[in-house]
Design an enzyme around this catalytic site. Structure first.
Site, PDB file in Angstrom:
ATOM      1  N   SER A 247       0.837  -1.206   0.000  1.00 35.91           N
ATOM      2  CA  SER A 247       0.000   0.000   0.000  1.00 35.91           C
ATOM      3  C   SER A 247       0.873   1.257   0.000  1.00 35.91           C
ATOM      4  O   SER A 247       1.738   1.397  -0.852  1.00 35.91           O
ATOM      5  CB  SER A 247      -0.953  -0.071   1.194  1.00 35.91           C
ATOM      6  OG  SER A 247      -2.158   0.558   0.869  1.00 35.91           O
ATOM      7  N   LYS A 251       4.276   2.187  -2.322  1.00 39.60           N
ATOM      8  CA  LYS A 251       4.669   3.410  -3.022  1.00 39.60           C
ATOM      9  C   LYS A 251       6.105   3.771  -2.592  1.00 39.60           C
ATOM     10  O   LYS A 251       6.959   4.125  -3.407  1.00 39.60           O
ATOM     11  CB  LYS A 251       3.724   4.568  -2.684  1.00 39.60           C
ATOM     12  CG  LYS A 251       2.207   4.290  -2.901  1.00 39.60           C
ATOM     13  CD  LYS A 251       1.360   5.521  -2.584  1.00 39.60           C
ATOM     14  CE  LYS A 251      -0.045   5.286  -2.043  1.00 39.60           C
ATOM     15  NZ  LYS A 251      -1.031   4.676  -2.851  1.00 39.60           N
ATOM     16  N   TRP A 338      -9.836   0.170  -5.916  1.00 35.64           N
ATOM     17  CA  TRP A 338      -9.338   1.512  -5.562  1.00 35.64           C
ATOM     18  C   TRP A 338      -7.885   1.688  -6.030  1.00 35.64           C
ATOM     19  O   TRP A 338      -7.470   2.772  -6.419  1.00 35.64           O
ATOM     20  CB  TRP A 338      -9.480   1.649  -4.045  1.00 35.64           C
ATOM     21  CG  TRP A 338      -9.068   2.924  -3.390  1.00 35.64           C
ATOM     22  CD1 TRP A 338      -8.113   3.066  -2.417  1.00 35.64           C
ATOM     23  CD2 TRP A 338      -9.625   4.239  -3.569  1.00 35.64           C
ATOM     24  NE1 TRP A 338      -8.036   4.368  -2.001  1.00 35.64           N
ATOM     25  CE2 TRP A 338      -8.956   5.109  -2.688  1.00 35.64           C
ATOM     26  CE3 TRP A 338     -10.623   4.751  -4.406  1.00 35.64           C
ATOM     27  CZ2 TRP A 338      -9.244   6.474  -2.608  1.00 35.64           C
ATOM     28  CZ3 TRP A 338     -10.914   6.122  -4.323  1.00 35.64           C
ATOM     29  CH2 TRP A 338     -10.226   6.958  -3.445  1.00 35.64           C
ATOM     30  N   HIS A 388      -7.406  -5.933  -0.427  1.00 32.83           N
ATOM     31  CA  HIS A 388      -6.213  -5.099  -0.245  1.00 32.83           C
ATOM     32  C   HIS A 388      -5.467  -5.603   1.000  1.00 32.83           C
ATOM     33  O   HIS A 388      -5.906  -5.357   2.132  1.00 32.83           O
ATOM     34  CB  HIS A 388      -6.696  -3.664  -0.038  1.00 32.83           C
ATOM     35  CG  HIS A 388      -5.613  -2.659   0.083  1.00 32.83           C
ATOM     36  ND1 HIS A 388      -4.844  -2.260  -0.984  1.00 32.83           N
ATOM     37  CD2 HIS A 388      -5.161  -1.943   1.156  1.00 32.83           C
ATOM     38  CE1 HIS A 388      -3.976  -1.342  -0.589  1.00 32.83           C
ATOM     39  NE2 HIS A 388      -4.155  -1.138   0.707  1.00 32.83           N
TER      40      HIS A 388
HETATM   41  C1  GCU Z   1      -5.589   4.691   1.457  1.00 40.65           C
HETATM   42  C2  GCU Z   1      -5.001   5.490   0.306  1.00 40.65           C
HETATM   43  C3  GCU Z   1      -4.111   4.615  -0.604  1.00 40.65           C
HETATM   44  C4  GCU Z   1      -3.073   3.899   0.224  1.00 40.65           C
HETATM   45  C5  GCU Z   1      -3.727   3.176   1.381  1.00 40.65           C
HETATM   46  C6  GCU Z   1      -2.721   2.600   2.402  1.00 40.65           C
HETATM   47  O1  GCU Z   1      -6.479   3.727   0.959  1.00 40.65           O
HETATM   48  O2  GCU Z   1      -6.082   6.059  -0.402  1.00 40.65           O
HETATM   49  O3  GCU Z   1      -3.465   5.402  -1.592  1.00 40.65           O
HETATM   50  O4  GCU Z   1      -2.327   3.019  -0.572  1.00 40.65           O
HETATM   51  O5  GCU Z   1      -4.532   4.070   2.141  1.00 40.65           O
HETATM   52  O6  GCU Z   1      -1.558   2.907   2.387  1.00 40.65           O
HETATM   53  O7  GCU Z   1      -3.172   1.882   3.267  1.00 40.65           O
END
Ligand code: GCU
Length: 409
Positions: A247, A251, A338, A388
């Site tokens: 998540s 990134k 998402w 997720h």
């Molecule tokens: C939220 C956010 C995502 C991210 C995620 C996480 O859903 O919108 O961009 O990847 O949190 O890091 O848990």
């Protein structure tokens, strides 16, 4: 109200994408706009690029565009660092591993980040390793009662599913982890008064400038600092260290791997928007969705591209291309719309020409695989059935991929 609560919950735990997404979220393939991706293999002067030009100037040109328009510049300044072993046990995890906990002190007014490292016992050679940031504290990655709990109330072992420590150790890999909040506390509107940012401020500066790093930059910086430490550990082969993240930490792992060529392999698990997913598809989460709750993960310049994804000088296939020719794994999950699984796959596919230019097999000719049908070339990809999350199935793929790509098999 429900949505704000879910955003809050997601930010606290990183465990789920938003349960109720903004009303303008597009999940209709027929509404994905026509787009043209910038070509990683044509430089900003319009010249076609081969391997020499890539190494000579194109790679740094692409990196600079990501710094200026997405993640911000990371300070060049090297801080003094001192490592202190806080605790160590050669008989951890029922004798399988050696556990070492290290306090890393940075700067002259020392700032502490705690590293937790397990190395496998009974191996003849220095071990390859996985390094990643945990969301809620080192003590959450395993129920091991000796892991020091620092500044968070989350339950011991509560993230153990995400780390699969025993499986990874049994396979002959070391694991190093550190906690998100000790690097950047990930709180909306803190203005970067805490975490590592102030260590680098110039006189009078109180927050990053428009083109300077946000949270993702700081998390990526800390991953590189962890690798600095691993380079000093004789039980670890620092030339075989994979950086991994789920998540927002996916990134960060991608940005760390793009910036720091010492990472031998990069794994992005469900990293989504601002991670592996192509911005120009405008599917699932988009820049304007991130700008209210989590703009601080990026540099301030990133806001210019709200609803103007097609004006970005880059797209995320170019982030993945910065990792070439090193092995890269991108993973998605079927219910994680998402994060735009197809956009993640397509970014990997469009990064492939850069890999192929270096003679590495990649995904150029592949179409999106069915769920649970991994593809393992120098770029790995799978779409796991489910939510997720980072699961045992995901880790099985990463371990098999690492075995072949980092030379344990
Ligand atoms: C939220 C956010 C995502 C991210 C995620 C996480 O859903 O919108 O961009 O990847 O949190 O890091 O848990």
């Amino acid at each position: 109200m429900l949505r704000s609560f879910c955003v809050f919950l997601g930010l606290m735990t990183g465990s789920a994408a938003l349960a109720a997404e903004p009303a303008d979220t597009n999940y209709d393939e027929s509404k994905v706009p026509q787009f043209t991706l910038p070509d990683p293999l044509v430089d900003n002067a319009g010249q076609a690029v081969g391997p020499e030009e890539w190494v000579d100037h194109r790679r740094s040109e692409v990196l600079r565009m990501f710094e200026e328009s997405v993640y911000g510049k990371t300070p060049d300044q090297k801080l003094d660092v001192r490592y202190e072993i806080s605790e160590s046990d050669a008989d951890a995890l029922n004798g399988k591993a050696t556990r070492t906990q290290i306090a890393a002190y940075f700067g002259t007014d020392p700032y502490r980040i705690d590293l937790l490292v397990y190395t496998p016992n009974g191996v003849d050679e220095p071990a390859p390793a996985f390094v990643g940031i945990n969301f809620n504290g080192n003590h959450t990655v395993h129920a091991d009662p000796a892991i020091l709990q620092r500044d968070t109330e989350f339950e011991r072992g509560s993230s153990s599913d995400r780390w699969q420590l025993e499986t990874v150790i049994d396979r002959g890999y070391a694991v190093a982890t550190l906690a998100r909040h000790q690097i950047d506390p990930d709180r909306y509107k803190v203005n970067f008064s805490d975490g590592v940012h102030p260590l680098f401020y110039s006189d009078g500066q109180t927050s990053p400038r428009d083109d300077q790093w946000g949270s993702i930059g700081a998390w990526a910086w800390a991953l590189s600092r962890t690798l600095d430490y691993l380079e000093t550990v004789p039980q670890i082969d620092a030339s075989r260290v994979a950086v991994i993240g789920h998540s927002r930490m996916g990134k960060s792992a991608l940005w760390a791997g793009a910036r720091d060529p010492r990472f031998a392999m990069v794994v992005s698990n469900d990293s989504g928007c601002g991670g592996a997913a192509l911005y120009r598809r405008c599917y699932g989460e988009r820049i304007h969705h991130m700008m209210k709750p989590i703009s601080y993960w990026f540099c301030k310049n990133h806001r210019q591209y709200e609803n103007r994804e097609d004006e970005l000088p880059v797209d995320q296939h170019m982030l993945l291309a910065l990792i070439a020719p090193r092995p890269l794994y991108v993973a998605s999950a079927t219910n994680d719309r998402w994060a735009d699984p197809k956009g993640e796959f397509l970014a990997a596919k469009h990064a492939s020409p850069v890999y192929e230019m270096f003679g590495k097999p990649a995904l150029s000719t592949q179409s999106m695989p069915k769920p649970d049908h991994p593809i393992h070339t120098t770029i790995g990809y799978h779409l796991r059935t489910g939510d997720h999350a980072i699961t045992a199935y995901d880790w099985q793929q990463y371990l098999a991929f690492a075995d072949t790509q980092m030379g344990t098999q």
